[in-house]
Scaffold this motif. Structure first.
Motif, mmCIF file in Angstrom:
data_model
loop_
_atom_site.group_PDB
_atom_site.id
_atom_site.type_symbol
_atom_site.label_atom_id
_atom_site.label_comp_id
_atom_site.label_asym_id
_atom_site.label_seq_id
_atom_site.Cartn_x
_atom_site.Cartn_y
_atom_site.Cartn_z
ATOM 1 N N THR A 150 0.823 -1.205 0.000
ATOM 2 C CA THR A 150 0.000 0.000 0.000
ATOM 3 C C THR A 150 0.856 1.253 0.000
ATOM 4 O O THR A 150 0.612 2.208 -0.753
ATOM 5 C CB THR A 150 -0.931 0.011 1.228
ATOM 6 O OG1 THR A 150 -1.709 -1.195 1.244
ATOM 7 C CG2 THR A 150 -1.869 1.202 1.185
ATOM 8 N N VAL A 151 1.897 1.249 0.844
ATOM 9 C CA VAL A 151 2.788 2.407 0.937
ATOM 10 C C VAL A 151 3.598 2.562 -0.354
ATOM 11 O O VAL A 151 3.859 3.681 -0.808
ATOM 12 C CB VAL A 151 3.728 2.256 2.151
ATOM 13 C CG1 VAL A 151 4.811 3.329 2.143
ATOM 14 C CG2 VAL A 151 2.926 2.344 3.439
ATOM 15 N N GLY B 81 -8.268 -0.930 -2.014
ATOM 16 C CA GLY B 81 -9.298 0.017 -1.630
ATOM 17 C C GLY B 81 -8.849 1.150 -0.732
ATOM 18 O O GLY B 81 -9.646 2.027 -0.400
ATOM 19 N N LEU B 82 -7.564 1.170 -0.320
ATOM 20 C CA LEU B 82 -7.073 2.221 0.574
ATOM 21 C C LEU B 82 -6.187 3.191 -0.192
ATOM 22 O O LEU B 82 -5.202 2.789 -0.815
ATOM 23 C CB LEU B 82 -6.285 1.602 1.731
ATOM 24 C CG LEU B 82 -5.671 2.581 2.736
ATOM 25 C CD1 LEU B 82 -6.777 3.391 3.422
ATOM 26 C CD2 LEU B 82 -4.834 1.837 3.773
ATOM 27 N N ASN B 83 -6.552 4.470 -0.154
ATOM 28 C CA ASN B 83 -5.782 5.518 -0.820
ATOM 29 C C ASN B 83 -5.216 6.441 0.252
ATOM 30 O O ASN B 83 -5.950 7.034 1.035
ATOM 31 C CB ASN B 83 -6.674 6.309 -1.782
ATOM 32 C CG ASN B 83 -5.882 7.209 -2.708
ATOM 33 O OD1 ASN B 83 -4.939 7.872 -2.300
ATOM 34 N ND2 ASN B 83 -6.259 7.230 -3.983
ATOM 35 N N GLY C 265 -5.195 7.173 7.451
ATOM 36 C CA GLY C 265 -3.970 6.388 7.572
ATOM 37 C C GLY C 265 -4.299 4.940 7.874
ATOM 38 O O GLY C 265 -5.446 4.506 7.774
ATOM 39 N N MET C 266 -3.302 4.192 8.272
ATOM 40 C CA MET C 266 -3.532 2.790 8.616
ATOM 41 C C MET C 266 -2.556 2.370 9.708
ATOM 42 O O MET C 266 -1.475 2.949 9.882
ATOM 43 C CB MET C 266 -3.362 1.885 7.388
ATOM 44 C CG MET C 266 -1.970 1.891 6.793
ATOM 45 S SD MET C 266 -1.838 0.762 5.380
ATOM 46 C CE MET C 266 -0.134 1.021 4.879
ATOM 47 N N SER C 267 -2.971 1.354 10.459
ATOM 48 C CA SER C 267 -2.148 0.829 11.541
ATOM 49 C C SER C 267 -2.103 -0.677 11.401
ATOM 50 O O SER C 267 -3.101 -1.308 11.021
ATOM 51 C CB SER C 267 -2.728 1.224 12.902
ATOM 52 O OG SER C 267 -1.956 0.702 13.948
ATOM 53 N N MET C 268 -0.951 -1.264 11.697
ATOM 54 C CA MET C 268 -0.803 -2.713 11.572
ATOM 55 C C MET C 268 0.114 -3.227 12.667
ATOM 56 O O MET C 268 1.010 -2.506 13.135
ATOM 57 C CB MET C 268 -0.249 -3.081 10.194
ATOM 58 C CG MET C 268 1.186 -2.665 9.967
ATOM 59 S SD MET C 268 1.547 -2.321 8.246
ATOM 60 C CE MET C 268 0.834 -0.692 8.094
ATOM 61 N N LEU C 269 -0.131 -4.482 13.105
ATOM 62 C CA LEU C 269 0.751 -5.104 14.082
ATOM 63 C C LEU C 269 2.131 -5.291 13.453
ATOM 64 O O LEU C 269 2.245 -5.740 12.311
ATOM 65 C CB LEU C 269 0.195 -6.451 14.527
ATOM 66 C CG LEU C 269 -1.007 -6.440 15.487
ATOM 67 C CD1 LEU C 269 -1.433 -7.866 15.808
ATOM 68 C CD2 LEU C 269 -0.672 -5.705 16.763
ATOM 69 N N VAL D 107 0.931 4.333 9.767
ATOM 70 C CA VAL D 107 1.300 5.052 8.551
ATOM 71 C C VAL D 107 0.305 6.190 8.359
ATOM 72 O O VAL D 107 -0.916 5.958 8.311
ATOM 73 C CB VAL D 107 1.290 4.133 7.317
ATOM 74 C CG1 VAL D 107 1.662 4.914 6.063
ATOM 75 C CG2 VAL D 107 2.242 2.965 7.521
ATOM 76 N N GLU D 108 0.806 7.402 8.272
ATOM 77 C CA GLU D 108 -0.062 8.562 8.124
ATOM 78 C C GLU D 108 -0.545 8.698 6.674
ATOM 79 O O GLU D 108 0.157 8.349 5.736
ATOM 80 C CB GLU D 108 0.685 9.836 8.512
ATOM 81 C CG GLU D 108 1.135 9.879 9.965
ATOM 82 C CD GLU D 108 1.918 11.137 10.259
ATOM 83 O OE1 GLU D 108 2.017 12.002 9.359
ATOM 84 O OE2 GLU D 108 2.435 11.260 11.382
#
Length: 396
Positions: free
Chosen positions: A73-74, A130-132, A140-144, A161-162
């Motif tokens: 994604t990044v 689906g994530l922009n 943003g998104m957060s992951m373990l 991730v911002e």
């Protein structure tokens, strides 16, 4: 004493043979499963440890998959940001060229518009699953990223991730044109159509909430004009009047046939547009705050406007470069963490193997020895079972 009822030798041989068969069964099970400890009955303590470690390995593998998804994604966001930087540099070249008087401003304006649409397309398509991260639609998104175990207590860590907004950047809507025909709810944009022959429309300006460097722009059937408030304007008694009269002069300089612009400072700083020409005219307006990176505020229709756009594009390029750098370093961080978790999973899997896996060389040697012992045990039991028959010779 020899007894025909109790054959001690046979019982000893039978017990020995049972023990050999049991060991042979265990060895054959190790060879078929590849494990020295395949169930809790083999070694309850070691089996329990191995199951906990297998659960941890499964968790680590899930974390690695999550990190790989985040990295993808990044990566999409980084590549899109790099593409935006390249396109903005092209736009800056156009703006620099448009700063001169002896150029075709209409052609340069068209090129700027095409590049702006291309940038919007790049940002709009910069999504993965689906994530922009670039269009302002996500927080943003957060992951373990890792976890640790202390007994039955598990502690997890996450990476965040911002999201960045390259479409609107530092844009903040303000009510610059309230009451205007076709104004948006926030008053920062408006759109109207002046019908052919009798079309009319009013544009009202309110600079009470604006600041130096803010811009109000109009686009009339593809031709754009704008006015940027200076510190001197804001210090005057009527900044709104300066915006209105400035835009009135700019519109009249376009020379649009049939379009008349009237200004009355007693009517809340309003421009009244009327169209007596034979073609309907579309009119849109856009407010932009100082430092805004909204692509809609870029204007190369005149040398003065182009010079201002050069400064805005410099800010845009700096912002897009910072975004690309941020996602580049974040992608590296996610990649390194995913590699570490994968290595950790391999190390733990190796540790589990050292606890429960069978030594196949040893098992092979033991199998051969036990098969030999089994044959000897059968022979010994056969001999022991024949001993009572020797008693018959006493009765002949």
């Amino acid at each position: 004493m020899t007894s025909i009822l109790t054959n001690s030798s046979a019982m000893v041989a039978l017990q020995t043979l049972k023990s050999i068969n049991g060991n042979l069964s265990d060895t054959q099970n190790q060879i078929s499963t590849g494990k020295a400890i395949s169930s809790a009955k083999d070694n309850a303590a070691v089996w329990s440890i191995s199951k906990v470690m297998e659960t941890d390995v499964s968790t680590i593998d899930s974390i690695t998959s999550s990190l790989n998804l985040g990295q993808s994604t990044v990566s999409v966001a980084r590549q899109a940001a790099e593409s935006v930087v390249s396109k903005l540099q092209s736009m800056q070249e156009i703006a620099v060229n448009a700063s001169s008087d002896n150029v075709d401003h209409s052609t340069l304006t068209e090129q700027m518009g095409q590049l702006a649409e291309s940038i919007k397309s790049v940002i709009g398509s910069a999504q993965f699953n689906g994530l922009n991260l670039l269009d302002g639609s996500s927080s943003g998104m957060s992951m373990l990223s890792s976890f640790s175990r202390s007994g039955n207590t598990i502690t997890t860590s996450s990476l965040t991730v911002e999201a960045k907004d390259l479409l609107n950047g530092a844009y903040v809507a303000k009510s610059a044109s309230p009451g205007t025909t076709g104004a948006s709810a926030t008053g920062d944009t408006f759109a109207m159509t002046l019908d052919a022959t009798t079309g009319t429309g009013d544009i009202t300006f309110d600079t009470s909430t604006l600041a130096a460097g803010d811009t109000v722009s109009l686009t009339i059937s593809g031709q754009k004009v704008s006015y940027t408030l200076s510190a001197e304007d804001m210090a005057s008694t009527s900044p709104s009047a300066l915006v209105a009269t400035g835009l009135k002069s700019a519109i009249e300089s376009l020379g649009i046939s049939g379009l008349t612009v009237n200004y009355d400072d007693t009517s809340a700083d309003t421009l009244s547009l009327s169209n007596t020409g034979g073609t309907a005219l579309s009119v849109t307006g856009q407010y932009a705050n100082a430092g805004s990176t909204d692509l809609a505020t870029l204007d190369v229709s005149t040398s003065t406007a182009a010079a201002a756009s050069v400064e805005k594009l410099s800010a845009l390029i700096s912002q897009a470069t910072a975004v690309a750098s941020y996602y580049g370093s974040t992608e590296t961080q996610l990649s390194d963490q995913a590699d570490f978790m994968s290595t950790l999973s391999d190390a733990m899997t190796t540790g589990i193997g050292s606890l429960v896996d069978a030594d196949m060389e040893e098992a092979s040697a033991r199998l051969t020895a036990l098969q030999t012992q089994q044959q000897l045990g059968i022979q010994a039991l056969s001999i022991a079972n024949q001993q009572p028959q020797t008693i018959l010779s006493l009765f002949k």
